[in-house]
Design an enzyme around this catalytic site. Sequence first.
Site, mmCIF file in Angstrom:
data_model
loop_
_atom_site.group_PDB
_atom_site.id
_atom_site.type_symbol
_atom_site.label_atom_id
_atom_site.label_comp_id
_atom_site.label_asym_id
_atom_site.label_seq_id
_atom_site.Cartn_x
_atom_site.Cartn_y
_atom_site.Cartn_z
ATOM 1 N N ASN A 41 -1.491 13.303 -6.130
ATOM 2 C CA ASN A 41 -2.842 13.685 -7.196
ATOM 3 C C ASN A 41 -2.984 15.148 -6.714
ATOM 4 O OD1 ASN A 41 -2.699 11.410 -8.708
ATOM 5 N ND2 ASN A 41 -4.370 10.452 -7.136
ATOM 6 N N HIS A 45 -3.168 14.292 -11.478
ATOM 7 C CA HIS A 45 -3.409 13.049 -11.704
ATOM 8 C C HIS A 45 -2.558 12.202 -12.717
ATOM 9 C CE1 HIS A 45 -7.108 12.251 -9.258
ATOM 10 N NE2 HIS A 45 -7.264 13.672 -9.558
ATOM 11 N N ASP A 85 -4.109 2.707 -5.015
ATOM 12 C CA ASP A 85 -2.784 2.800 -4.853
ATOM 13 C C ASP A 85 -2.359 1.445 -4.094
ATOM 14 O OD1 ASP A 85 -3.716 3.233 -2.341
ATOM 15 O OD2 ASP A 85 -2.603 5.196 -1.937
ATOM 16 N N ASP A 110 -0.752 9.104 -12.047
ATOM 17 C CA ASP A 110 -0.635 8.080 -12.962
ATOM 18 C C ASP A 110 0.587 7.272 -13.329
ATOM 19 O OD1 ASP A 110 -3.397 7.906 -12.763
ATOM 20 O OD2 ASP A 110 -4.093 8.641 -14.509
ATOM 21 N N ASP A 119 0.638 -1.196 -0.009
ATOM 22 C CA ASP A 119 0.046 0.099 -0.101
ATOM 23 C C ASP A 119 0.807 1.213 0.033
ATOM 24 O OD1 ASP A 119 -3.127 0.829 0.222
ATOM 25 O OD2 ASP A 119 -1.896 1.971 1.864
#
Length: 288
Positions: A176, A181, A211, A185, A168
């Site tokens: 972000n 974003h 994520d 990404d 995680d």
Amino acid sequence: EALRYFDVAFDRSPIGMALFNTDGEYVRVNAALSALLGRPPEDLLGRRDQELTHPDDRQADVDAAWEILEGRTDTHQTEKRFLRPDGSVVWALANLTFLRDEAGRPLSWVGQFQDVTERRRQEAELQHLADHDPLTGLLNRRAFERALDQHLARVRRYGVQGALLMIDLDGFKAVNDQHGHETGDAMLAGVAERLRARLRASDVVARLGGDEFAALLPAADRAEAEHVARIAVEVVRDLSPAAGPPVTASVGAAVIAEPDLSSHVVQREADRAMYAAKRAGRGGHVVA
């Protein structure tokens, strides 16, 4: 006149047609089959169908032929692969019928072959889209859980081990929020690419959503699970943006050492280990 009609239908058929002798050798082919196999008729006559069939599909043909020769059936339908001279593969829907005379004695085989390569390609593409995360190209949650179930079945049957890692990303939301974003990404895609590059080909890596990533390590022991967990922590640390709060990885690993563990139990143990890593300060790993 019936033979003349048969000749016209055979030669002009838009799908591949072939007559074989009882040994499975081509004795007559039409233009459509010649085009499908990428070979002139003279290159086919006298050769066995098995010679041109993909090695992985030959045994199924042999098994079907024995069923027919033993009188259990006179027909066989399957989808199989042929190898063309240039090395390319063509998928064909094959319908084979074994012809006998009035006394039941074998006469010949007649086959119809229809090119289904494009349909198979589209099906494979749809299956890939259904099983993979579109951003990273990794397996998605559903496909990963299926792979985990399959591995646990091997554990129960053969007694092998393995390990499940839950990964995680801590602080990813700030990427972000501060960088957009597109940057987020790109980081997720980078994590996926580096994990694939640094893990073994037999390891299964997935993006479960957002994520959160996971890795299944078949036959791994505790030491190997810890080694891969450290790799995951390093990968995320190296990709953390230079500006803004750092992004780290909390990794939890569960070693699969008992044959009766369920998928739910293994995932729960790996999740617990991952949250323990978060409580310990993040940017580290815990092995259950």
